[in-house]
Design an enzyme around this catalytic site. Structure first.
Site, PDB file in Angstrom:
ATOM      1  CE  LYS A  36      24.873  40.115  39.877  1.00  0.00           C
ATOM      2  NZ  LYS A  36      23.340  40.791  40.035  1.00  0.00           N
ATOM      3  CE1 TYR A  57      24.999  35.385  39.667  1.00  0.00           C
ATOM      4  CE2 TYR A  57      26.406  34.875  41.132  1.00  0.00           C
ATOM      5  CZ  TYR A  57      25.550  35.648  40.991  1.00  0.00           C
ATOM      6  OH  TYR A  57      24.926  36.407  41.986  1.00  0.00           O
ATOM      7  CB  THR A  77      27.433  38.541  43.620  1.00  0.00           C
ATOM      8  OG1 THR A  77      28.054  37.358  44.264  1.00  0.00           O
ATOM      9  CG2 THR A  77      28.005  38.662  42.581  1.00  0.00           C
ATOM     10  CG  ASP A  78      30.655  37.188  47.840  1.00  0.00           C
ATOM     11  OD1 ASP A  78      30.042  36.524  47.120  1.00  0.00           O
ATOM     12  OD2 ASP A  78      30.734  36.525  49.034  1.00  0.00           O
ATOM     13  CD  GLU A  79      29.003  33.638  43.306  1.00  0.00           C
ATOM     14  OE1 GLU A  79      29.586  32.965  42.480  1.00  0.00           O
ATOM     15  OE2 GLU A  79      28.349  33.162  44.253  1.00  0.00           O
ATOM     16  CG  ASN A  82      27.488  32.557  49.250  1.00  0.00           C
ATOM     17  OD1 ASN A  82      28.408  32.882  48.942  1.00  0.00           O
ATOM     18  ND2 ASN A  82      27.062  31.268  48.606  1.00  0.00           N
ATOM     19  CB  THR A  89      13.488  33.184  35.318  1.00  0.00           C
ATOM     20  OG1 THR A  89      13.703  33.116  36.682  1.00  0.00           O
ATOM     21  CG2 THR A  89      13.917  34.132  34.826  1.00  0.00           C
TER      22      THR A  89
END
Ligand code: NAD
Ligand code: TYD
Length: 335
Positions: free
Chosen positions: A152, A148, A124-126, A177, A36
């Site tokens: 995830k 996003y 991810t922590d998100e 991050n 991408t």
């Protein structure tokens, strides 16, 4: 030594992981990557002549491409980095996030199940959402805020279902991050470094007091390798960095390190649904024997030096499609 299929291995963290596995572990690594806008063979340039690295272009949602990669690699494990990774792009155009994270992860899980492969999902922590005080553990509820992080989460839940339902030996590693060399300049740290080096404005969202838990990409890549080798099937492991910092202080430090002017800072409209703070507890992966090696102060200095010295890497990006992305996102042209 082992054979690995590394999906998304031409991106920022995936290429760091591929480099470590080939150089430090002698693994045979096959990278499957769609290339991408964020995926670049240049990220693996230093391994191009190494017979232990094979590069295949293909999408994880394409079962034929995945089967061909498995046939070529004969891997013991799949490590999946492949993702759309920028929150701002997920707000503007979520489609590819759903395809890659939900459908792509499903296709990889089916292939892993059929071929009896160990599976590592890079997450991810998100997925935990924002936390004002304290830190997230692996038991914290999933409360994603953006397309996003929501997609995830979808991937993580599919991975867990394949462990529970089919006994697939899968693990999930959730990082905080990342920063370091080879990070596409849409993200905070490389964006600010390159803008500062060029005398472009430094667009700080809102008050700039949002806090992120910074981990150097080499530390996160090592955590993933550690979980690949030592993690228990069905488990989730958080891997957070050693330092937290508010965005505005990161930007001010980049200004000092680049010798730019404080006048370049420009507070711009906040990101919709912006998470205020991320913070991860990494006790579980530390108990397996991993710990982060790079403190933020030192890592940031090295990262600024890397961007300053590696124009060959970022010049094609900064003169290509990234310019139009930047104009769309920030409403002004890069100088
Ligand atoms: P990146 O955007 O630099 O790289 C992503 C890579 O995936 C690119 O090479 C891209 O070409 C490839 N890709 C995208 N869609 C694909 C598809 N459908 N099929 C095959 N390849 C595809 O991202 P990154 O920062 O290296 O992140 C890697 C992983 O780590 C992601 O899963 C991300 O969610 C996770 N993560 C990133 C961070 C961070 O701060 N960057 C933190 C924690 C977790
Ligand atoms: P980013 O690098 O996009 O990572 P994430 O959203 O996954 O944490 O952003 C890090 C922080 O920096 C986040 O709080 C948003 C902020 N930010 C800015 O203030 N300005 C920018 O131009 C960008 C890209 C991010």
């Amino acid at each position: 030594m082992s054979k690995l299929l590394v999906c998304g291995g031409a991106g920022f963290i995936g290429s760091t992981f591929a480099r470590q596995r080939v150089r430090e572990h002698g693994d045979e690594v096959t990278v499957l990557d769609k290339l991408t806008y964020a995926g670049r063979e240049e990220n693996l340039r230093d391994l191009a002549e190494d017979p232990r690295l094979r590069f295949l272009r293909g999408a994880i949602e394409d079962r034929e491409a995945v089967d061909a990669a498995i046939a070529a690699a004969a891997p013991e494990a799949i490590v999946n980095f492949a993702a759309e990774t920028h929150v701002d792009r997920s707000i503007a155009e979520p489609d590819a996030f759903v395809t890659t994270h939900a459908l792509g992860t499903y296709v990889l899980l089916e292939a892993a199940r059929e071929h009896g492969l160990r599976y590592v999902q890079v997450s991810t922590d998100e997925v935990y959402g924002s936390i004002e005080q304290g830190t997230f553990t692996e038991e914290s509820p999933l409360r994603p805020s953006s397309p996003y992080s929501a997609t995830k989460c979808a991937a993580d839940l599919l991975v867990q279902s394949y462990f529970h339902t089919y006994g697939l030996p899968a693990v999930i590693v959730r990082g905080s991050n990342n920063y370091g060399p080879y990070q596409y300049p849409e993200k905070l740290i490389p964006l600010m470094i390159l803008n500062a080096l060029h005398g472009d404005r430094l667009p700080v969202y809102g008050d700039g007091m949002q806090v992120r838990n910074w981990i150097h990409s080499t530390d996160f890549a090592r955590a993933i390798g550690h979980v690949l080798q030592h993690g228990a099937a069905g488990e989730v492991y958080n891997a957070g960095g050693p330092d937290e910092e508010a965005n505005i202080f990161v930007v001010r430090r980049i200004i000092e390190l680049t010798g730019a002017s404080q006048e370049l800072i420009e507070h711009v409209a906040d990101r919709p649904g912006h998470d205020r703070r991320y913070s991860l507890s990494s006790e579980k992966v530390r108990a397996l024997g991993w710990s982060p090696q790079v403190r933020f102060e030192e890592g940031l200095e090295q990262t600024v030096a890397w961007y300053r010295d590696n124009g060959w890497w970022w010049q094609p990006i900064r003169s290509g499609d990234y310019r139009s992305y930047y104009e769309r996102q920030y409403g002004r042209a890069l100088g």
